[in-house]
Design an enzyme around this catalytic site. Sequence first.
Site, mmCIF file in Angstrom:
data_model
loop_
_atom_site.group_PDB
_atom_site.id
_atom_site.type_symbol
_atom_site.label_atom_id
_atom_site.label_comp_id
_atom_site.label_asym_id
_atom_site.label_seq_id
_atom_site.Cartn_x
_atom_site.Cartn_y
_atom_site.Cartn_z
ATOM 1 N N HIS A 82 -22.106 -33.128 -14.729
ATOM 2 C CA HIS A 82 -22.472 -34.487 -15.144
ATOM 3 C C HIS A 82 -22.011 -35.480 -14.088
ATOM 4 O O HIS A 82 -20.901 -35.382 -13.584
ATOM 5 C CB HIS A 82 -21.807 -34.829 -16.482
ATOM 6 C CG HIS A 82 -22.092 -36.227 -16.932
ATOM 7 N ND1 HIS A 82 -23.284 -36.583 -17.525
ATOM 8 C CD2 HIS A 82 -21.367 -37.364 -16.852
ATOM 9 C CE1 HIS A 82 -23.263 -37.881 -17.792
ATOM 10 N NE2 HIS A 82 -22.111 -38.377 -17.396
ATOM 11 N N ASP A 161 -22.928 -40.491 -31.546
ATOM 12 C CA ASP A 161 -22.729 -41.175 -30.265
ATOM 13 C C ASP A 161 -23.805 -42.238 -30.049
ATOM 14 O O ASP A 161 -23.507 -43.333 -29.577
ATOM 15 C CB ASP A 161 -22.727 -40.174 -29.108
ATOM 16 C CG ASP A 161 -22.645 -40.887 -27.761
ATOM 17 O OD1 ASP A 161 -21.615 -41.534 -27.508
ATOM 18 O OD2 ASP A 161 -23.616 -40.828 -26.993
ATOM 19 N N ARG A 168 -21.027 -50.336 -29.843
ATOM 20 C CA ARG A 168 -20.051 -50.724 -28.810
ATOM 21 C C ARG A 168 -20.646 -51.739 -27.852
ATOM 22 O O ARG A 168 -19.976 -52.675 -27.406
ATOM 23 C CB ARG A 168 -19.594 -49.470 -28.024
ATOM 24 C CG ARG A 168 -18.641 -48.581 -28.822
ATOM 25 C CD ARG A 168 -18.514 -47.206 -28.180
ATOM 26 N NE ARG A 168 -18.086 -47.287 -26.797
ATOM 27 C CZ ARG A 168 -18.355 -46.372 -25.862
ATOM 28 N NH1 ARG A 168 -19.058 -45.295 -26.173
ATOM 29 N NH2 ARG A 168 -17.922 -46.536 -24.638
ATOM 30 N N SER A 183 -17.648 -39.839 -25.556
ATOM 31 C CA SER A 183 -19.102 -40.009 -25.592
ATOM 32 C C SER A 183 -19.773 -39.058 -24.592
ATOM 33 O O SER A 183 -20.703 -38.310 -24.937
ATOM 34 C CB SER A 183 -19.425 -41.476 -25.263
ATOM 35 O OG SER A 183 -20.781 -41.652 -24.942
ATOM 36 N N LYS A 187 -21.843 -35.145 -25.526
ATOM 37 C CA LYS A 187 -23.244 -34.855 -25.185
ATOM 38 C C LYS A 187 -23.375 -33.557 -24.389
ATOM 39 O O LYS A 187 -24.303 -32.777 -24.596
ATOM 40 C CB LYS A 187 -23.846 -36.035 -24.406
ATOM 41 C CG LYS A 187 -24.182 -37.202 -25.348
ATOM 42 C CD LYS A 187 -24.756 -38.393 -24.620
ATOM 43 C CE LYS A 187 -23.685 -39.189 -23.934
ATOM 44 N NZ LYS A 187 -23.824 -40.646 -24.012
#
Length: 434
Positions: A82, A161, A168, A183, A187
């Site tokens: 990621h 999320d 948020r 978060s 995922k």
Amino acid sequence: MRMIDIIEKKREGNALTKEEIEFFIEGYTNGSIPDYQMSSLLMAIFFQNMTDEERADLTMAMVNSGETIDLSAIEGVKVDKHSTGGVGDTTTLVLGPLVAACGVPVAKMSGRGLGHTGGTIDKLEAIEGFHVELTSEQFVKQVNELKVAVIGQSGNLTPADKKLYALRDVTGTVNSIPLIASSIMSKKIAAGAGAIVLDVKTGDGAFMKTTDDARELAQAMVRIGNNVGRKTMAIISDMSQPLGRAIGNSLEIVEAIDTLKGNGPEDLTELCLTLGSQMVVVGEKAETLEEAREMLLAVIEDGSALEIFKQFIKWQGGNEKIVDDVSLLPQAAYKMEVPASQDGFITFMEADEIGTAAMLLGAGRATKESEIDLAVGIVLNKKVGDSVSKGDSLATIYSNREDVQEVMDKLTQFIDIEATKKEAPPLIYEVITA
Ligand code: URA
Ligand code: CA
């Protein structure tokens, strides 16, 4: 259990139990806990922080709030990478075949999304015929046999999320390390990752502007991953100037091919070797980062990484001949050079603005409805630290419109040339392995 008690407990700085965390995630996802109570708890978390144990529990509660992808039919440790997002980040295209060639299974679920260029799927769709609509059987078979496949996003993953992120966004609670870390990690885990490598970007073009913030986020995510049984490593890398040279969909395919051939830009190559080494180690195909790096260099050298890229294109319906003849990729109608206005050295290239210039050409989506032009984009001919003479080309614009004044102006404005040389910032600030 009552939400008001949980809010007050966190407001006073106490750690919440796993049951309390599961209670508010479940309640908020199914609508029994209203936005105003959740907002209040988010603000309490923002100020009071969370322990490592709370962060791990929050991550897994979000994973369990929706569907999860089961990759157990795929042999080996499924490693996912990621990146917190950058400009012209071609790494995914390179890393897939590169680590697959070392035996690490890459079962990638990817998206399109908004941004300066398309997402990984858009870039791959610059290849004629390439598609990501695989059945789960095809996906599993391909990863088992070829070690790499990309499939489009599907399923209702981490609904908690999605809902929390939206809340948020409007309550001033995006910028909280425990909330960002859980978060992102939720995922990846919901998408089936058995091990995770993270590229946390820092600099003007990044979500984390300072190295200290980036380090805190990276360490938080590495601890969460390892605490929930997913081997996780991270690096902190520079995003003050774009990565590599190409920014644009088919242009980045060309750049990925060059890199797999061993002729890629130095910074992109180094980043891929660093992230790839971590992927090979957490994927349990090498003991040390040094050993992994040798393996990666070997599969570039002997052509096997490039061959896997070819096979990967073929398996997913694409024309693999593009690997040997990149002129088969979509071509822009116009090619224009951006001349240097004076002699000197490149001291700054603002990543964000250069990315926006590529988007203005049509390389990326401004809104979900925008159409991407796969042929267009920008290739940087100079990077920070390079010397230039007046009139040298700083960048090449690939466009399907003749009028590119706005793009030309932006590039001229955001590529600084000064009389004294400034060294390029380090590419990799830190490597975090535990
Ligand atoms: N990216 C995410 O996925 N989540 C956050 O909270 C912030 C950035
Ligand atoms: Ca690039």
